[in-house]
Design a protein around this motif. Structure first.
Motif, PDB file in Angstrom:
ATOM      1  N   PHE A 100       0.829  -1.198   0.000  1.00  0.00           N
ATOM      2  CA  PHE A 100       0.000   0.000   0.000  1.00  0.00           C
ATOM      3  C   PHE A 100       0.863   1.248   0.000  1.00  0.00           C
ATOM      4  O   PHE A 100       1.884   1.307   0.672  1.00  0.00           O
ATOM      5  CB  PHE A 100      -0.920   0.001   1.229  1.00  0.00           C
ATOM      6  N   GLN A 101       0.418   2.244  -0.750  1.00  0.00           N
ATOM      7  CA  GLN A 101       1.122   3.515  -0.811  1.00  0.00           C
ATOM      8  C   GLN A 101       0.442   4.560   0.065  1.00  0.00           C
ATOM      9  O   GLN A 101       0.948   5.659   0.194  1.00  0.00           O
ATOM     10  CB  GLN A 101       1.190   3.994  -2.263  1.00  0.00           C
ATOM     11  N   THR A 102      -0.692   4.226   0.652  1.00  0.00           N
ATOM     12  CA  THR A 102      -1.394   5.163   1.526  1.00  0.00           C
ATOM     13  C   THR A 102      -1.772   4.469   2.830  1.00  0.00           C
ATOM     14  O   THR A 102      -2.126   3.286   2.841  1.00  0.00           O
ATOM     15  CB  THR A 102      -2.685   5.697   0.868  1.00  0.00           C
ATOM     16  N   ILE A 157     -14.546  15.131  -4.344  1.00  0.00           N
ATOM     17  CA  ILE A 157     -14.082  14.437  -5.548  1.00  0.00           C
ATOM     18  C   ILE A 157     -15.286  13.686  -6.099  1.00  0.00           C
ATOM     19  O   ILE A 157     -15.919  12.919  -5.391  1.00  0.00           O
ATOM     20  CB  ILE A 157     -12.918  13.480  -5.218  1.00  0.00           C
ATOM     21  N   LYS A 158     -15.604  13.895  -7.349  1.00  0.00           N
ATOM     22  CA  LYS A 158     -16.850  13.379  -7.907  1.00  0.00           C
ATOM     23  C   LYS A 158     -16.784  11.945  -8.432  1.00  0.00           C
ATOM     24  O   LYS A 158     -17.792  11.281  -8.503  1.00  0.00           O
ATOM     25  CB  LYS A 158     -17.344  14.307  -9.011  1.00  0.00           C
ATOM     26  N   SER A 159     -15.595  11.467  -8.793  1.00  0.00           N
ATOM     27  CA  SER A 159     -15.527  10.142  -9.417  1.00  0.00           C
ATOM     28  C   SER A 159     -14.266   9.390  -8.999  1.00  0.00           C
ATOM     29  O   SER A 159     -13.186   9.977  -8.926  1.00  0.00           O
ATOM     30  CB  SER A 159     -15.537  10.289 -10.941  1.00  0.00           C
ATOM     31  N   CYS A 160     -14.418   8.108  -8.771  1.00  0.00           N
ATOM     32  CA  CYS A 160     -13.271   7.235  -8.484  1.00  0.00           C
ATOM     33  C   CYS A 160     -12.296   7.252  -9.661  1.00  0.00           C
ATOM     34  O   CYS A 160     -11.083   7.129  -9.486  1.00  0.00           O
ATOM     35  CB  CYS A 160     -13.733   5.800  -8.255  1.00  0.00           C
ATOM     36  N   ASN A 161     -12.858   7.416 -10.864  1.00  0.00           N
ATOM     37  CA  ASN A 161     -12.043   7.394 -12.083  1.00  0.00           C
ATOM     38  C   ASN A 161     -11.136   8.603 -12.226  1.00  0.00           C
ATOM     39  O   ASN A 161     -10.319   8.644 -13.137  1.00  0.00           O
ATOM     40  CB  ASN A 161     -12.947   7.261 -13.306  1.00  0.00           C
ATOM     41  N   GLN A 162     -11.264   9.558 -11.336  1.00  0.00           N
ATOM     42  CA  GLN A 162     -10.345  10.697 -11.369  1.00  0.00           C
ATOM     43  C   GLN A 162      -8.926  10.223 -11.040  1.00  0.00           C
ATOM     44  O   GLN A 162      -7.965  10.720 -11.609  1.00  0.00           O
ATOM     45  CB  GLN A 162     -10.788  11.779 -10.382  1.00  0.00           C
ATOM     46  N   CYS A 163      -8.800   9.253 -10.131  1.00  0.00           N
ATOM     47  CA  CYS A 163      -7.493   8.746  -9.727  1.00  0.00           C
ATOM     48  C   CYS A 163      -7.234   7.314 -10.195  1.00  0.00           C
ATOM     49  O   CYS A 163      -6.085   6.922 -10.362  1.00  0.00           O
ATOM     50  CB  CYS A 163      -7.351   8.788  -8.202  1.00  0.00           C
ATOM     51  N   ALA A 211      -7.439   4.131 -12.807  1.00  0.00           N
ATOM     52  CA  ALA A 211      -7.545   3.748 -14.216  1.00  0.00           C
ATOM     53  C   ALA A 211      -8.583   2.638 -14.374  1.00  0.00           C
ATOM     54  O   ALA A 211      -9.266   2.559 -15.393  1.00  0.00           O
ATOM     55  CB  ALA A 211      -6.188   3.274 -14.732  1.00  0.00           C
ATOM     56  N   ALA A 212      -8.697   1.795 -13.367  1.00  0.00           N
ATOM     57  CA  ALA A 212      -9.659   0.694 -13.374  1.00  0.00           C
ATOM     58  C   ALA A 212     -10.128   0.471 -11.943  1.00  0.00           C
ATOM     59  O   ALA A 212      -9.396   0.738 -10.996  1.00  0.00           O
ATOM     60  CB  ALA A 212      -9.023  -0.572 -13.922  1.00  0.00           C
ATOM     61  N   LEU A 213     -11.351  -0.031 -11.811  1.00  0.00           N
ATOM     62  CA  LEU A 213     -11.876  -0.286 -10.479  1.00  0.00           C
ATOM     63  C   LEU A 213     -11.737  -1.777 -10.161  1.00  0.00           C
ATOM     64  O   LEU A 213     -10.676  -2.329 -10.345  1.00  0.00           O
ATOM     65  CB  LEU A 213     -13.309   0.234 -10.368  1.00  0.00           C
ATOM     66  N   LEU A 273      -4.250   2.473 -10.134  1.00  0.00           N
ATOM     67  CA  LEU A 273      -4.178   3.932 -10.178  1.00  0.00           C
ATOM     68  C   LEU A 273      -3.715   4.436 -11.537  1.00  0.00           C
ATOM     69  O   LEU A 273      -2.943   3.772 -12.226  1.00  0.00           O
ATOM     70  CB  LEU A 273      -3.201   4.445  -9.116  1.00  0.00           C
ATOM     71  N   LYS A 274      -4.173   5.628 -11.874  1.00  0.00           N
ATOM     72  CA  LYS A 274      -3.627   6.335 -13.027  1.00  0.00           C
ATOM     73  C   LYS A 274      -2.222   6.794 -12.646  1.00  0.00           C
ATOM     74  O   LYS A 274      -1.844   6.803 -11.468  1.00  0.00           O
ATOM     75  CB  LYS A 274      -4.493   7.556 -13.355  1.00  0.00           C
ATOM     76  N   ALA A 275      -1.449   7.219 -13.636  1.00  0.00           N
ATOM     77  CA  ALA A 275      -0.068   7.652 -13.399  1.00  0.00           C
ATOM     78  C   ALA A 275       0.008   8.763 -12.352  1.00  0.00           C
ATOM     79  O   ALA A 275       0.937   8.803 -11.546  1.00  0.00           O
ATOM     80  CB  ALA A 275       0.571   8.095 -14.705  1.00  0.00           C
ATOM     81  N   ASN A 276      -0.988   9.642 -12.333  1.00  0.00           N
ATOM     82  CA  ASN A 276      -0.973  10.750 -11.381  1.00  0.00           C
ATOM     83  C   ASN A 276      -1.968  10.547 -10.227  1.00  0.00           C
ATOM     84  O   ASN A 276      -2.225  11.468  -9.462  1.00  0.00           O
ATOM     85  CB  ASN A 276      -1.258  12.069 -12.095  1.00  0.00           C
ATOM     86  N   GLY A 277      -2.519   9.357 -10.094  1.00  0.00           N
ATOM     87  CA  GLY A 277      -3.543   9.084  -9.082  1.00  0.00           C
ATOM     88  C   GLY A 277      -3.069   9.309  -7.662  1.00  0.00           C
ATOM     89  O   GLY A 277      -3.759   9.938  -6.857  1.00  0.00           O
ATOM     90  N   LEU A 278      -1.875   8.823  -7.330  1.00  0.00           N
ATOM     91  CA  LEU A 278      -1.350   8.991  -5.984  1.00  0.00           C
ATOM     92  C   LEU A 278      -1.051  10.461  -5.698  1.00  0.00           C
ATOM     93  O   LEU A 278      -1.332  10.955  -4.600  1.00  0.00           O
ATOM     94  CB  LEU A 278      -0.091   8.140  -5.785  1.00  0.00           C
ATOM     95  N   ASP A 279      -0.545  11.182  -6.696  1.00  0.00           N
ATOM     96  CA  ASP A 279      -0.283  12.615  -6.521  1.00  0.00           C
ATOM     97  C   ASP A 279      -1.587  13.371  -6.265  1.00  0.00           C
ATOM     98  O   ASP A 279      -1.647  14.254  -5.400  1.00  0.00           O
ATOM     99  CB  ASP A 279       0.411  13.201  -7.764  1.00  0.00           C
ATOM    100  N   GLN A 280      -2.651  13.017  -6.997  1.00  0.00           N
ATOM    101  CA  GLN A 280      -3.942  13.665  -6.784  1.00  0.00           C
ATOM    102  C   GLN A 280      -4.464  13.389  -5.371  1.00  0.00           C
ATOM    103  O   GLN A 280      -4.977  14.290  -4.717  1.00  0.00           O
ATOM    104  CB  GLN A 280      -4.960  13.161  -7.811  1.00  0.00           C
ATOM    105  N   PHE A 281      -4.304  12.155  -4.914  1.00  0.00           N
ATOM    106  CA  PHE A 281      -4.730  11.782  -3.564  1.00  0.00           C
ATOM    107  C   PHE A 281      -3.989  12.624  -2.522  1.00  0.00           C
ATOM    108  O   PHE A 281      -4.606  13.164  -1.607  1.00  0.00           O
ATOM    109  CB  PHE A 281      -4.458  10.284  -3.350  1.00  0.00           C
ATOM    110  N   ARG A 282      -2.697  12.743  -2.675  1.00  0.00           N
ATOM    111  CA  ARG A 282      -1.897  13.516  -1.711  1.00  0.00           C
ATOM    112  C   ARG A 282      -2.224  15.007  -1.779  1.00  0.00           C
ATOM    113  O   ARG A 282      -2.290  15.669  -0.749  1.00  0.00           O
ATOM    114  CB  ARG A 282      -0.427  13.253  -1.953  1.00  0.00           C
TER     115      ARG A 282
END
Length: 103
Positions: free
Chosen positions: A43-45, A73-79, A81-83, A89-98
């Motif tokens: 886990f990264q978080t 945050i309106k959508s899981c798909n913001q961070c 790539a697949a559920l 995660l998308k390439a920038n998903g962890l950065d968006q979370f932080r």
């Protein structure tokens, strides 16, 4: 008198056997009811790591939905790539979370 003692021992042994069998059956039922574990083992978080340890994938979904609601945050798909099942995660998903305040 020896028949009485033997009968008492036999009854006690039967009770222990039944109790052990009941406990095993109960544990099997609990395992069947257990929520699905998180597929990821690294886990990264902290948020998701703790949620997975507490209640598996269901708990991780709940804490992430609460996080999204709090951060508007309106959508899981913001961070992601697949559920299900892996929630990649998308390439920038962890950065968006932080950036949203996640740790």
């Amino acid at each position: 008198m020896s028949k009485l003692v033997f009968g008492s021992i036999l009854a006690a042994a039967s009770a222990v056997t039944i109790a052990t069998g009941s406990a095993a059956a109960h544990n099997a039922q609990q395992a069947a009811k257990a929520p699905p574990a998180c597929i990821s083992t690294t886990f990264q978080t902290e948020l998701v790591k703790e949620a997975c340890a507490k209640g598996g994938q269901h708990e991780a979904n709940n804490v992430m939905k609460a996080f999204m609601k709090e951060k508007k945050i309106k959508s899981c798909n913001q961070c992601h790539a697949a559920l299900e099942p892996k929630y990649g995660l998308k390439a920038n998903g962890l950065d968006q979370f932080r950036k949203a305040g996640g740790k």
